[in-house]
Design an enzyme around this catalytic site. Structure first.
Site, PDB file in Angstrom:
ATOM      1  N   TYR A 145       0.854  -1.188   0.000  1.00 58.73           N
ATOM      2  CA  TYR A 145       0.000   0.000   0.000  1.00 58.73           C
ATOM      3  C   TYR A 145       0.891   1.240   0.000  1.00 58.73           C
ATOM      4  O   TYR A 145       1.759   1.404   0.866  1.00 58.73           O
ATOM      5  CB  TYR A 145      -0.890  -0.023   1.240  1.00 58.73           C
ATOM      6  CG  TYR A 145      -2.013   1.000   1.291  1.00 58.73           C
ATOM      7  CD1 TYR A 145      -2.172   1.981   0.325  1.00 58.73           C
ATOM      8  CD2 TYR A 145      -2.924   0.972   2.334  1.00 58.73           C
ATOM      9  CE1 TYR A 145      -3.202   2.902   0.385  1.00 58.73           C
ATOM     10  CE2 TYR A 145      -3.972   1.898   2.413  1.00 58.73           C
ATOM     11  CZ  TYR A 145      -4.089   2.856   1.436  1.00 58.73           C
ATOM     12  OH  TYR A 145      -5.116   3.780   1.513  1.00 58.73           O
ATOM     13  N   CYS A 146       0.685   2.136  -0.980  1.00 57.30           N
ATOM     14  CA  CYS A 146       1.400   3.410  -1.052  1.00 57.30           C
ATOM     15  C   CYS A 146       2.915   3.157  -1.041  1.00 57.30           C
ATOM     16  O   CYS A 146       3.432   2.422  -1.882  1.00 57.30           O
ATOM     17  CB  CYS A 146       0.937   4.329   0.070  1.00 57.30           C
ATOM     18  SG  CYS A 146       1.583   6.019  -0.029  1.00 57.30           S
ATOM     19  N   LEU A 147       3.642   3.740  -0.108  1.00 60.40           N
ATOM     20  CA  LEU A 147       5.075   3.526  -0.018  1.00 60.40           C
ATOM     21  C   LEU A 147       5.404   2.050   0.197  1.00 60.40           C
ATOM     22  O   LEU A 147       6.430   1.556  -0.282  1.00 60.40           O
ATOM     23  CB  LEU A 147       5.651   4.378   1.114  1.00 60.40           C
ATOM     24  CG  LEU A 147       7.129   4.244   1.451  1.00 60.40           C
ATOM     25  CD1 LEU A 147       7.999   4.451   0.225  1.00 60.40           C
ATOM     26  CD2 LEU A 147       7.516   5.236   2.542  1.00 60.40           C
TER      27      LEU A 147
END
Length: 592
Positions: free
Chosen positions: A326-328
């Site tokens: 998720y994301c980073l």
């Protein structure tokens, strides 16, 4: 209208407020006086950008004269329409109207009262003149032009009449009805937020006392089965008698805490995935302090997903796993897969990316904050803070990307109306910020955002290996969110085309959080699907089919094809790795 307040009680409140104000002012002066010595007066380079903009505007006086003449005509018409209404005439078609979805002017007085209608339209005309007058930039000046546009918009948003007691009809009504009690409560709320921020205004976005990690958020049952310097690995208890043979590893971002995917039970992706028969493991990242300032991006890979995969194989006996980033955390997952591919290893059966960037050529307004001047200033700031970026600094940046929703709406509610923010699990998580180690964060900003090295085969070296995303042949599922201000979906889509294996792209409605944390039972937010990856995101969206509700069931059907056969349910702590403590663990409990 309430009765006249007790004068003695009122005097006592003012005395307490005065004393608190003095303490806050003294702390602010002491703190910022020490920080100011030798500091760059313009670390963001805003002044330089505006000087360059002014020079370009002066170089094209004809354009400015045309814009000013048009503004004068619009104001003349507005004055005429207002004068007609003052004389009892019927309202006419407005000269300026708010954009669809602009909730600042939803109070009926902004339409029905000619004074407030004039204030509203005057603001809209002036703000659009300011934004529309910004000169076109050459491609070489695009970053500076984007910076000017961003900070001009910040100024325009800050000057909205809704943000001031004297020009907000709702606040005026509240002030009259309560004999000004709302403004007194608002000042007390502001002092509370200043005290919480130790002299800096940290605007409360939710009732923080309404939630507690492990009590009513992050409550899916499980055990911590591994701990190292950077993470605790949580294994969740099964909710089904049998489970999928291939376990599931979730790699969340470490910009915030893992429980964005395990909020209240009805909003928990973790709980839902467990109920689908997955043996779910989640990395809970440490909240780093100065002792960990030298941790590198490759340390996050080694002590994060690689360490987790080794532990999962020991616990389950499964040599392959499905993975979500998720994301980073998705960026880290992609780096890990490319690193493994360079070594001829492929322990990941399928990879899923939630709103994750691997191609940083389209990063939206977040790119305004990232250039050599600003990154160098940020590195100096991290040095002064002991080698970490404080969580509040990161939170302020993200809040500025949606200032009307995440800053000014709370200024009105908390300070002008004198109300407490309502309980909201997502905003509780948003306020539970984390630090970032300097070495890792500088690498991430420079090599990912500034150099876009991950998108170029062989340009990025991690732990002795040159990375090439096209060498990743894993089945891949990528989710973008249509209103994402952190990982804009065109950039997410562009990155999805770099992988060498089959890719399914899904676009979710709403933004970076609400578009992902969208349980099927809620019946909210549609999503778009198309079976092929096309040349660009515009072509894809033109051909995609919109479907109602959450994309979670679509992912469940997709990942099931990589989940293997059924296996007996696995109880955490009963295998070769004993339970260290109950979920959600100890690392998540540390607050900044």
């Amino acid at each position: 209208m309430t009765g006249t307040p007790d004068q003695d009680a009122l005097a006592e409140r003012f005395r307490e407020i005065t004393e608190r104000s003095q303490r806050v002012a003294a702390e602010f002066a002491a703190r910022h006086g020490a920080e100011a010595g030798g500091a760059d007066p313009d670390p963001l380079g805003i002044g330089k950008a505006f000087l360059e903009m002014t020079a370009r505007m002066m170089a094209d006086p004809a354009r400015m004269m045309t814009a000013q003449a048009e503004l004068a005509q619009q104001y003349a018409r507005l004055w005429q329409d207002t004068a007609r209404r003052m004389m009892g005439g019927e309202p006419v078609q407005p000269v300026a109207e708010p954009e669809p979805g602009d909730r600042r002017f939803k109070d009926t007085a902004w339409r029905e009262n000619f004074v407030f209608d004039f204030i509203k339209q005057s603001y809209l005309l002036s703000s659009r003149f300011l934004l529309g007058s910004l000169p076109e930039a050459e491609s070489a000046d695009r970053h500076e032009a984007d910076k000017v546009a961003f900070y001009t918009r910040q100024f325009v948003d800050a000057m909205a009449p809704t943000n001031f007691a004297a020009t907000n009809p709702r606040v005026l009504r509240e002030t009259l009805d309560s004999n000004g009690e709302n403004l007194l409560r608002g000042f007390e709320n502001m002092l509370r937020d200043l005290e919480a921020g130790k002299g800096q205004l940290r605007i409360a976005q939710t009732d923080m006392s309404a939630f507690e990690v492990g009590r009513n958020v992050a409550v899916t049952p499980g055990k911590v089965v591994l701990r190292n310097d950077l993470m605790e690995l949580i294994q969740y208890e099964p909710a089904t008698e049998t489970v999928h043979e291939v376990p599931l590893l979730i790699v969340p971002p470490w910009i915030n805490k893992f429980y964005i995917l395990d909020l209240t039970p009805e909003n928990s992706f973790v709980r839902w995935a467990v109920e689908q028969g997955h043996t779910v493991f989640v990395i809970s990242w440490v909240n780093p302090d100065s002792r960990l300032s030298d941790k590198a991006f490759e340390d996050y890979m080694a002590e994060g997903p690689l360490a987790a995969l080794d532990a999962i194989e020991r616990i389950t006996g499964a040599r392959r796993a499905n993975a979500i980033g998720y994301c980073l955390g998705g960026t880290l997952l992609a780096v890990t897969l490319a690193w493994l591919a360079a070594r001829g290893e492929a322990p990941i059966e399928s990879a899923t990316y939630f709103a994750s960037l691997v191609d940083f050529s389209e990063v939206g307004e977040l790119g305004v904050f990232i250039d050599e001047e600003q990154v160098s200033a940020l590195e100096a700031r991290m040095d002064k803070a002991g080698g970490v970026l404080e969580g509040a600094d990161m939170a302020t940046t993200f809040n500025m990307l949606r200032a009307n929703d995440l800053i000014w709406s709370f200024v009105i509610n908390n300070y002008l109306l004198g109300r407490d923010p309502v309980p909201f699990d997502l905003l509780f998580w948003n306020a539970d910020s984390t630090r970032m180690p300097k070495r890792m964060h500088s690498f991430y900003l420079r090599r990912m955002y500034m150099d876009n090295a991950l998108a170029e085969p062989g340009a990025l070296e991690i732990a002795g290996e040159r990375l090439d995303l096209s060498a990743v042949k894993t089945r891949t599922y990528v989710v973008g969110t249509r209103e994402d201000h952190i990982a804009p979906w065109p950039g997410v889509y562009r990155g999805a085309r770099h992988y060498g294996g089959p890719v399914r792209f899904v676009l979710a409605a709403s933004g970076h959080i609400a578009g992902i944390v969208n349980p099927p039972a809620a019946g909210k937010y549609s999503h778009w699907t198309h079976r092929q990856m096309l040349k660009n995101n515009e072509s894809w969206l033109e051909r995609a089919a919109e479907k109602p509700g959450s994309w979670w069931p679509d992912w469940a059907a997709w990942v099931a094809r990589s989940a293997g056969s059924e296996a007996p349910a696995r109880v955490p702590g009963k295998g070769p790795l004993p339970a260290l403590c109950d979920a959600p663990g100890t690392y998540v409990a540390e607050r900044v």
